[in-house]
Design an enzyme around this catalytic site. Structure first.
Site, PDB file in Angstrom:
ATOM      1  N   ASN A   1      53.494  48.320  35.290  1.00 50.15           N
ATOM      2  CA  ASN A   1      53.810  46.899  35.066  1.00 50.15           C
ATOM      3  C   ASN A   1      55.298  46.636  34.847  1.00 50.15           C
ATOM      4  OD1 ASN A   1      50.719  46.078  33.290  1.00 50.15           O
ATOM      5  ND2 ASN A   1      51.224  45.972  35.470  1.00 50.15           N
TER       6      ASN A   1
ATOM      7  N   ARG B   1      38.779  48.509  41.349  1.00 52.39           N
ATOM      8  CA  ARG B   1      39.504  49.779  41.331  1.00 52.39           C
ATOM      9  C   ARG B   1      39.897  50.098  39.895  1.00 52.39           C
ATOM     10  NH1 ARG B   1      42.636  45.936  43.856  1.00 52.39           N
ATOM     11  NH2 ARG B   1      44.477  45.249  42.691  1.00 52.39           N
TER      12      ARG B   1
ATOM     13  N   ASP C   1      42.076  41.536  34.089  1.00 49.05           N
ATOM     14  CA  ASP C   1      42.803  41.169  35.303  1.00 49.05           C
ATOM     15  C   ASP C   1      42.636  39.681  35.616  1.00 49.05           C
ATOM     16  OD1 ASP C   1      44.384  41.579  37.474  1.00 49.05           O
ATOM     17  OD2 ASP C   1      42.894  42.651  38.667  1.00 49.05           O
ATOM     18  N   GLY C   2      43.686  39.079  36.126  1.00 47.93           N
ATOM     19  CA  GLY C   2      43.575  37.711  36.624  1.00 47.93           C
ATOM     20  C   GLY C   2      44.332  36.658  35.846  1.00 47.93           C
TER      21      GLY C   2
END
EC number: 2.5.1.-
Length: 246
Positions: free
Chosen positions: A74, A200, A26-27
């Protein structure tokens, strides 16, 4: 710096490595935004980080690693970004034949093939066949993957086998159910890593992470280094895993 990295590696108990590591990468978008770059640049940098982490995990002796590359949700992202991600994944699979195969990595793609282009589907088959006889780490690329969808599909296939007389309802247990998942014949996830500060699951391997130790970091995925993987493994080894016991 070298001493610090070597010290971290020496702290790892190689006899107690997690068998299966799951990573929610993530990120990428935030990494690019911080630098005034398009989101595509973040995804490209994330792909570079992935190669380094897979290579390091393989060198350490980890047996399985599953990375969340593209979720069923996505598709809701802007078409331009989705198109770029698909192009990047296609290039990654092509290059993996030369690069990760040379590292003795077995590459498997898990998830639904629905919605994927014929070109990507063909490349998935080609890459999997090209690397299937390797003996190093098994890398699962979760592509067009959703944990709930995986469980629903497993239930449908079990029902079909029961109807056809191939499966007895009374024989269905955790082990049998697991054999209907994308990760059949693989151990459950021992260590789950998520970057960028989010905490999460985001519909990732809901069955397989039931007893996983979770490790979160504020680092954005393109900034995640092999030394961070070492930290996660060391923290994992310092925890007491009870699996519901005392």
């Amino acid at each position: 710096m070298f001493f610090s990295k070597k010290k971290k590696i020496n702290e790892i108990d190689m006899s107690r490595l997690p068998q299966h590591i799951g990573i929610i990468m993530d990120g990428n978008g935030r990494w690019a935004k911080k630098r005034g770059l398009p989101r595509s640049a973040g995804h490209s940098a994330g792909a570079d980080s992935l190669k380094k982490i897979i290579t390091e995990a393989n060198n350490l002796g980890v047996k399985y690693i599953t990375v969340y590359a593209f979720s069923t949700e996505n598709w809701k992202r802007p078409k331009e970004e989705v198109d770029y991600l698909m192009s990047l994944l296609l290039d990654y699979l092509r290059n993996a034949e030369k690069t990760l195969s040379g590292e003795n990595v077995v590459i498997r793609v898990i998830g639904s093939r629905k919605g994927l282009s014929e070109e990507i589907c063909r490349q998935i088959i080609k890459t999997e066949n090209f690397t299937k006889n390797n003996t190093g780490i098994v890398m699962n690329i979760a592509l067009n993957y959703g944990g709930r969808e995986e469980i629903v599909n497993a239930v449908k296939n079990i029902c079909k086998d029961v109807k056809d007389g191939k499966q007895n309802v009374d024989d269905i247990d955790d082990e049998v159910f697991s054999s209907y998942l994308y990760t059949a014949n693989q151990p459950d996830v021992d260590l789950l890593i998520r970057t960028s500060g989010e905490q999460r699951l985001s519909n990732f391997m809901l069955w397989q992470v039931s007893y996983a130790e979770m490790w979160f970091t504020d680092k954005l995925w393109p900034d995640f280094k092999p030394a961070d993987l070492h930290k996660a493994i060391i923290d994992f080894q310092n925890r007491g895993r009870r699996f519901g016991g005392v």
